[in-house]
Design an enzyme around this catalytic site. Sequence first.
Site, PDB file in Angstrom:
ATOM      1  N   CYS A   1       0.322  -0.680   0.533  1.00  0.00           N
ATOM      2  CA  CYS A   1       0.213  -0.085  -0.194  1.00  0.00           C
ATOM      3  C   CYS A   1       1.681   1.051  -0.454  1.00  0.00           C
ATOM      4  O   CYS A   1       0.997   2.158  -1.054  1.00  0.00           O
ATOM      5  CB  CYS A   1      -1.415   0.302   1.484  1.00  0.00           C
ATOM      6  N   CYS A   2       1.965   0.684   0.833  1.00  0.00           N
ATOM      7  CA  CYS A   2       2.694   2.543   0.728  1.00  0.00           C
ATOM      8  C   CYS A   2       3.643   2.471   0.099  1.00  0.00           C
ATOM      9  O   CYS A   2       3.584   3.956  -0.564  1.00  0.00           O
ATOM     10  CB  CYS A   2       3.675   2.350   2.131  1.00  0.00           C
TER      11      CYS A   2
ATOM     12  N   CYS B   1      -1.301   8.744   7.259  1.00  0.00           N
ATOM     13  CA  CYS B   1      -2.819   8.728   6.877  1.00  0.00           C
ATOM     14  C   CYS B   1      -3.441   8.067   7.922  1.00  0.00           C
ATOM     15  O   CYS B   1      -2.820   7.962   8.850  1.00  0.00           O
ATOM     16  CB  CYS B   1      -2.458   7.214   5.840  1.00  0.00           C
TER      17      CYS B   1
ATOM     18  N   CYS C   1      -3.604   4.486   9.481  1.00  0.00           N
ATOM     19  CA  CYS C   1      -2.207   4.240   9.903  1.00  0.00           C
ATOM     20  C   CYS C   1      -2.059   5.085  10.974  1.00  0.00           C
ATOM     21  O   CYS C   1      -0.506   4.826  11.205  1.00  0.00           O
ATOM     22  CB  CYS C   1      -1.426   3.707   9.153  1.00  0.00           C
TER      23      CYS C   1
ATOM     24  N   CYS D   1       7.820   4.551   6.057  1.00  0.00           N
ATOM     25  CA  CYS D   1       6.795   3.998   4.407  1.00  0.00           C
ATOM     26  C   CYS D   1       7.678   3.157   3.732  1.00  0.00           C
ATOM     27  O   CYS D   1       7.166   2.727   3.175  1.00  0.00           O
ATOM     28  CB  CYS D   1       5.703   5.288   4.966  1.00  0.00           C
TER      29      CYS D   1
HETATM   30  S1  SF4 Z   1       0.128   4.748   5.546  1.00  0.00           S
HETATM   31 FE1  SF4 Z   1      -1.336   3.108   5.207  1.00  0.00          FE
HETATM   32  S2  SF4 Z   1      -2.976   3.599   4.197  1.00  0.00           S
HETATM   33 FE2  SF4 Z   1      -1.063   5.241   4.061  1.00  0.00          FE
HETATM   34  S3  SF4 Z   1       0.186   4.494   1.802  1.00  0.00           S
HETATM   35 FE3  SF4 Z   1       1.578   3.451   4.262  1.00  0.00          FE
HETATM   36  S4  SF4 Z   1       0.138   1.897   4.504  1.00  0.00           S
HETATM   37 FE4  SF4 Z   1      -1.716   2.862   3.136  1.00  0.00          FE
END
Ligand code: SF4
Length: 240
Positions: free
Chosen positions: A112-113, A193, A196, A220
């Site tokens: 996701c990151c 985010c 998170c 991240c």
């Molecule tokens: S902080 Fe969480 S929602 Fe944001 S990009 Fe990373 S995993 Fe995805």
Amino acid sequence: MVASRNFEELSAFELLSWALNTFGNEFAIASSFQKEDVILIDLASRVTPRFRVFTLDTGRLPEETYRVMEDVRERYGIQVESVFPDRDEVEQLVTLQGPNLFYGSVEARHMCCDARKTRPLARKLREVRAWAAGLRREQSSTRAQVSKHQEIDGLVKLCPLADWSSAQVEEYTRVHGVPVHPLYARGYASIGCAPCTRAIQPGEDERAGRWWWEQSRKECGIHFSEDGSVRRNVLSGKDA
Ligand code: SF4
């Protein structure tokens, strides 16, 4: 001569002045609107009224981040360049793994990151020769060796606040009345985010509220690889 400079001895203002004068429009400040980022913006505004700021809009930011973004736009009279993830990549990821895949495993969280932060950053950085981020050595053990000036992939990366303490950040913020992200008032010490990030308890590390369910390095992938080393191949968005 730039080569003979000892960048570590420059103050944050001197380092930003050097970058703005050296790279002009090919220099940009990365901002997620935490206190450190807004201090960089405030310092840059004392060098020149025209400078570039960009933000990674992951699509999962808290509402409060947009509020402080508006405050910063208004206070400094600047545009904030919003960088969005690739639509197809996020659509595919969420369809296959679900919207909250990050809670499943560290690997899924990095997927996701990578999609929402790392690859969009890589795309943005191809526009510049130098950029600055608000990392401080005091924030975590992973960040303890952060340099004020690095050249990675032929790209200059500055961390002008590397040697600042949290007390210095608080003092600058107070004295200069810079816009403050509303979530600090609710116990957050580091803000990313919405799903998170959470507030921390007294005595916890500053980054304890990031991915709090993980036993990880709490990064991240933008600045550091999973093993804690400085991120290479920044422009490709892929680990070395
Ligand atoms: S902080 Fe969480 S929602 Fe944001 S990009 Fe990373 S995993 Fe995805």
